[in-house]
Design an enzyme around this catalytic site. Structure first.
Site, PDB file in Angstrom:
ATOM      1  CE  LYS A   1      -3.904   2.067   2.556  1.00  0.00           C
ATOM      2  NZ  LYS A   1      -4.804   1.924   3.725  1.00  0.00           N
TER       3      LYS A   1
ATOM      4  CB  SER B   1      -7.947   3.869   2.792  1.00  0.00           C
ATOM      5  OG  SER B   1      -7.119   3.271   3.795  1.00  0.00           O
TER       6      SER B   1
ATOM      7  CB  SER C   1      -8.457   1.083   5.891  1.00  0.00           C
ATOM      8  OG  SER C   1      -9.172   2.282   6.038  1.00  0.00           O
TER       9      SER C   1
END
Length: 488
Positions: free
Chosen positions: A75, A151, A175
């Site tokens: 990420k 996210s 997330s």
């Protein structure tokens, strides 16, 4: 070959037996990215040249290490030395050459995993659909008209689409687990302090945790074994031994006591989600476990408390981005004050600015006691609720999300509805306990439904054992998306 066809353990064995090479694996990953990335849009940066170079070197110098040679995605709020790290924001668009690796990246590099690239996300991890990225909107591999969640949407979508074998995400209020549920994969938010936050770009430091996203529970456990552990550079890192999680996957849940909070089946939770979770509980009954309805009475305040606390911490964490030391600097201003003002107003997106403004408000004089301090007290009550339940029960179980994935653009202009997507995951972050999402069904539109398993502090081993038992008794984890359409 396809990454879909093998577990981490199987690929490790094939590499050890020289049935395949690291170059084969990395090329398989890159070929899959070339095939589907235009539809999925999971990556911000793809490091193809270095990945193939590293794969060649590893083939020449093989080692017997966990995760050796396996293609992974990171990420884009986890710092990678020499590899662009943007947090999906214009503010860090030019952060092309970080000087150090995050702790979790160091650990993966020690095991000689191969980083394929950096994955898309909501800007600074603020969002529930990966629609608040400065660069692109990631699509759900099960149906590209829908969001992958957020996210960590890029991480979940890349794993679900078979672009990488596993990915790292971060979880502040759901997330990791929410996009895992939306994309039909396995996502673990470890106990706060189990995994170092060193090198994770802060959103809300008292809530953030790095965790793995994989296709199966066993794969997830293997990754957490590597990335977990104490780190003296993170003052919140717990100095506790990391269990061999994969050795606890016995599938034995006889006598297990499951708590099912009635609040997790309240208003807003769709009938399809309720039925899928109830069916999962019947599977556990058939395996010898028992479940009982309980109450987490303060969970109804979790959403409000979370957005006050997280926004307050975000306003402090993001204060460092001022256009002076690093990051985006506006050329519009005529003086220093203008430079600060324009750099931040132009460099941050609308959702980030919304949360900074809310956080600054609740920390301001006259409002701190009324909002921030009260939210901290509610957080303690939520933590106490879990501790009371765990005196009698082994795990807490319920839906990961109240609905399946929503359509792209459907909630982007409705912040309150978007925030409500995290209503079932947020209490876990506030309490600091571990939570895992795994697939437990599909909607009539063919979209995945997630089951959430919540454990005691630092008892990820039980969470994995319980989740693995369900996974082995069902075949939801074996189903694969037909990119852009219904499931195969």
């Amino acid at each position: 070959m396809s990454l879909f066809d093998h577990s981490i353990k199987e690929l490790e064995e094939k590499l050890h037996n020289k049935e395949i090479s690291v170059q084969d694996l990395v090329k398989t990953s890159l070929d899959r990215i070339n095939e589907v990335e235009d539809k999925i849009q999971a990556f911000i940066t793809i490091d193809e040249e270095n990945a193939m170079k590293q794969a060649k070197e590893l083939d020449e110098n093989p080692e017997e290490k966990a995760l050796f040679g396996l293609p992974i995605g990171i990420k884009d709020n986890i710092v990678t030395k020499g590899l662009r790290t943007t947090c999906a924001s214009l503010m860090l668009d030019n952060f092309n050459d970080p000087l150090y690796d995050a702790n979790v990246v160091e650990k993966l590099k020690d095991q000689k995993s191969v980083t394929i690239g950096k994955l898309n996300m909501d800007e600074f991890a603020m969002g529930s659909g990966t629609e608040f990225s400065y660069y692109k909107s990631t699509k759900n591999p099960w149906n590209t008209d829908y969001v992958p969640g957020g996210s960590s949407g890029g991480s979940a979508a890349a794993v679900a689409a078979g672009e990488v074998l596993f990915a790292l995400g971060s979880d502040t209020g759901g997330s990791i687990r929410q996009p895992a549920a939306f994309c039909g994969v396995v996502g673990m938010k470890p106990t706060y302090g189990r995994v170092s936050r060193f090198g994770l770009v802060a959103f809300a430091s008292s809530l953030d945790q790095v965790g793995p996203i994989t296709r199966t529970v066993e794969d997830n456990a293997r990754v957490l074994e590597v990335i977990a552990g104490h780190d003296e550079r993170d003052s919140t890192s717990a100095n506790l031994e990391v269990p061999a999680y994969t050795e606890t996957l016995t599938n034995d849940v006889k006598g297990l006591k499951i708590a099912v909070p009635k609040e997790y089946f309240g208003e807003g939770v769709t009938e399809e989600v309720k039925e899928a979770v109830k069916s999962a509980l019947k599977v556990y009954e058939s395996l010898g476990a028992t479940w009982e309805e309980v109450s987490l009475p303060h969970s109804k305040y979790a959403l409000s408390a979370y957005y006050l606390l997280a926004s307050a911490e975000a306003s402090a964490s993001l204060a460092r981005y001022d256009g002076v030391r690093y990051g985006y600097r506006s050329e519009t201003g005529k003086n220093m004050i203008d430079m600060y003002k324009y750099s931040r107003s132009e460099g941050f997106g609308e959702e980030v600015k919304r949360r900074i403004m809310l956080g600054t408000f609740v920390l301001s004089s006259g409002y701190y006691d009324a909002y921030y301090k009260k939210a901290q007290k509610v957080r303690t009550l939520i933590k106490n609720d879990f501790e009371k339940i765990f005196e009698e029960f082994d795990v807490v179980m319920g839906p990961t999300t109240p609905t399946t994935a929503f359509k792209i653009g459907e909630e982007v202009d409705d912040p309150m509805t978007m925030y409500a997507n995290d209503i079932l995951t947020i209490p876990v972050n506030l309490a600091g306990v571990p939570g895992l999402s795994l697939p437990c069904g599909f909607s009539k539109e063919g979209l995945p439904i997630g089951l959430q398993v919540i454990g005691k502090h630092f008892d990820e081993a039980t969470v994995y054992r319980v989740a693995h038992a369900f996974e082995q008794a069902t075949d939801f984890h074996k189903q694969r998306p037909n990119i852009g359409g219904a499931a195969k």
